[in-house]
Motif scaffolding. Structure first.
Motif, PDB file in Angstrom:
ATOM      1  N   THR A 196     -17.470 -26.079  -3.821  1.00 35.31           N
ATOM      2  CA  THR A 196     -17.105 -25.099  -2.805  1.00 35.31           C
ATOM      3  C   THR A 196     -17.363 -25.655  -1.413  1.00 35.31           C
ATOM      4  OG1 THR A 196     -17.680 -23.329  -4.353  1.00 35.31           O
ATOM      5  CG2 THR A 196     -17.460 -22.712  -2.043  1.00 35.31           C
ATOM      6  N   THR A 197     -18.411 -26.421  -1.255  1.00 36.11           N
ATOM      7  CA  THR A 197     -18.724 -27.045   0.032  1.00 36.11           C
ATOM      8  C   THR A 197     -17.580 -27.943   0.477  1.00 36.11           C
ATOM      9  OG1 THR A 197     -21.091 -26.986  -0.440  1.00 36.11           O
ATOM     10  CG2 THR A 197     -20.355 -28.544   1.252  1.00 36.11           C
ATOM     11  N   GLU A 198     -17.064 -28.749  -0.427  1.00 37.08           N
ATOM     12  CA  GLU A 198     -15.973 -29.658  -0.082  1.00 37.08           C
ATOM     13  C   GLU A 198     -14.671 -28.905   0.160  1.00 37.08           C
ATOM     14  OE1 GLU A 198     -15.768 -33.326  -2.404  1.00 37.08           O
ATOM     15  OE2 GLU A 198     -17.865 -33.011  -2.955  1.00 37.08           O
ATOM     16  N   GLN A 199     -14.472 -27.797  -0.538  1.00 34.88           N
ATOM     17  CA  GLN A 199     -13.302 -26.965  -0.278  1.00 34.88           C
ATOM     18  C   GLN A 199     -13.413 -26.324   1.112  1.00 34.88           C
ATOM     19  OE1 GLN A 199     -13.511 -24.379  -3.665  1.00 34.88           O
ATOM     20  NE2 GLN A 199     -12.280 -25.734  -4.944  1.00 34.88           N
ATOM     21  N   GLN A 214     -15.064 -23.517 -11.313  1.00 33.62           N
ATOM     22  CA  GLN A 214     -15.447 -22.150 -11.607  1.00 33.62           C
ATOM     23  C   GLN A 214     -15.857 -21.499 -10.295  1.00 33.62           C
ATOM     24  OE1 GLN A 214     -15.146 -20.739 -14.637  1.00 33.62           O
ATOM     25  NE2 GLN A 214     -14.220 -22.672 -15.175  1.00 33.62           N
ATOM     26  N   PRO A 215     -15.366 -20.302 -10.000  1.00 36.93           N
ATOM     27  CA  PRO A 215     -15.680 -19.670  -8.718  1.00 36.93           C
ATOM     28  C   PRO A 215     -17.183 -19.500  -8.527  1.00 36.93           C
ATOM     29  CG  PRO A 215     -14.003 -18.432  -9.912  1.00 36.93           C
ATOM     30  CD  PRO A 215     -14.506 -19.490 -10.832  1.00 36.93           C
ATOM     31  N   THR A 216     -17.606 -19.677  -7.294  1.00 36.17           N
ATOM     32  CA  THR A 216     -19.002 -19.450  -6.950  1.00 36.17           C
ATOM     33  C   THR A 216     -19.070 -18.373  -5.885  1.00 36.17           C
ATOM     34  OG1 THR A 216     -18.924 -21.165  -5.267  1.00 36.17           O
ATOM     35  CG2 THR A 216     -19.703 -21.824  -7.442  1.00 36.17           C
ATOM     36  N   LEU A 241     -11.213 -15.643  -0.139  1.00 30.46           N
ATOM     37  CA  LEU A 241     -12.583 -15.260   0.221  1.00 30.46           C
ATOM     38  C   LEU A 241     -13.304 -16.402   0.930  1.00 30.46           C
ATOM     39  CD1 LEU A 241     -13.646 -13.272  -2.967  1.00 30.46           C
ATOM     40  CD2 LEU A 241     -13.222 -12.356  -0.675  1.00 30.46           C
ATOM     41  N   LEU A 242     -13.105 -17.616   0.455  1.00 26.23           N
ATOM     42  CA  LEU A 242     -13.729 -18.772   1.095  1.00 26.23           C
ATOM     43  C   LEU A 242     -13.165 -18.963   2.508  1.00 26.23           C
ATOM     44  CD1 LEU A 242     -15.655 -21.178   0.979  1.00 26.23           C
ATOM     45  CD2 LEU A 242     -13.808 -22.488  -0.115  1.00 26.23           C
ATOM     46  N   ALA A 298      -3.026 -18.698   5.161  1.00 24.13           N
ATOM     47  CA  ALA A 298      -2.653 -20.103   5.339  1.00 24.13           C
ATOM     48  C   ALA A 298      -3.787 -21.043   4.926  1.00 24.13           C
ATOM     49  CB  ALA A 298      -2.248 -20.356   6.794  1.00 24.13           C
ATOM     50  N   LEU A 299      -5.026 -20.709   5.308  1.00 23.73           N
ATOM     51  CA  LEU A 299      -6.161 -21.550   4.909  1.00 23.73           C
ATOM     52  C   LEU A 299      -6.347 -21.533   3.397  1.00 23.73           C
ATOM     53  CD1 LEU A 299      -8.790 -20.812   7.703  1.00 23.73           C
ATOM     54  CD2 LEU A 299      -7.746 -23.029   7.182  1.00 23.73           C
ATOM     55  N   ALA A 300      -6.157 -20.380   2.765  1.00 21.42           N
ATOM     56  CA  ALA A 300      -6.291 -20.295   1.306  1.00 21.42           C
ATOM     57  C   ALA A 300      -5.256 -21.179   0.617  1.00 21.42           C
ATOM     58  CB  ALA A 300      -6.159 -18.842   0.845  1.00 21.42           C
TER      59      ALA A 300
END
Length: 193
Positions: free
Chosen positions: A86-89, A47-49, A134-135, A71-73
């Motif tokens: 999210t941290t691991e992503q 789930q998005p954070t 966004l990340l 490219a990163l996405a």
């Protein structure tokens, strides 16, 4: 400080909007990515954070490069899309940036990602999901702040970690290829997982 955060947020949203406008073929991704039947779909697992941006103002004018964000996405989607953290992503993006800074690897984000036989989870045809764009923009902004001399920017992976392998549920980051000595997630994360 509030103005700087707002300006940075607007910059990140602008990059996301540009990506969305330039890539109308990007769909939900459910049909585009091979299914991992053991871990569920991306929508079920993650789930998005909210992405927290740096609080200092030295990078307020910085807008991440749209091609690098894209490219990163796509890389995050392929290598960590089903990872529930999210941290691991974000660590996948930091691994790329660590390689950019390491003399053993190419000098740009795109060259590192597109190097042959480096990231099996990257496909230029993958969709650009908004949460991963966004990340990616957030990590690039933090990286830029670090290059500009800021400390404690929210780096989640130490600079010496340039490799990772996955087990279908998580990625394991190492300093050398095929090492069994994995990073233990000892840095404070700016993300809510």
């Amino acid at each position: 400080m509030l103005r700087r955060r707002v300006a940075l947020t607007v910059a990140v949203l602008t990059v996301a909007a540009l990506l969305a406008a330039l890539m109308p073929w990007s769909g939900s991704g459910a049909a585009d990515k091979p299914k991992d039947t053991t871990a569920g779909t991306l929508e079920e697992v993650h789930q998005p954070t909210a992405v927290l941006l740096p609080s200092s103002g030295t990078v307020a004018e910085y807008v991440p490069n749209a091609a690098e964000v894209e490219a990163l996405a796509k890389l995050i989607y392929g290598e960590a899309g089903i990872v529930p953290s999210t941290t691991e992503q974000a660590a996948v993006a930091w691994c790329v940036l660590n390689r950019v800074d390491d003399p053993r690897f190419p000098d740009t984000v795109l060259e590192v990602i597109e190097a042959p036989y480096q990231f099996s989870g990257y496909d230029p045809e993958y969709p650009v999901k908004e949460e991963f764009a966004l990340l990616a923009a957030d990590v690039l902004t933090r990286y830029r702040a670090e290059l500009d001399g800021e400390e404690n920017v929210g780096r989640v992976l130490p600079v010496e970690y340039c490799f990772f392998t996955g087990d279908g549920r998580r990625n394991h980051f190492t300093t050398e290829w095929k090492s069994t000595d994995c990073f233990g997630w000892t840095l404070e994360s700016p993300y809510t997982d």
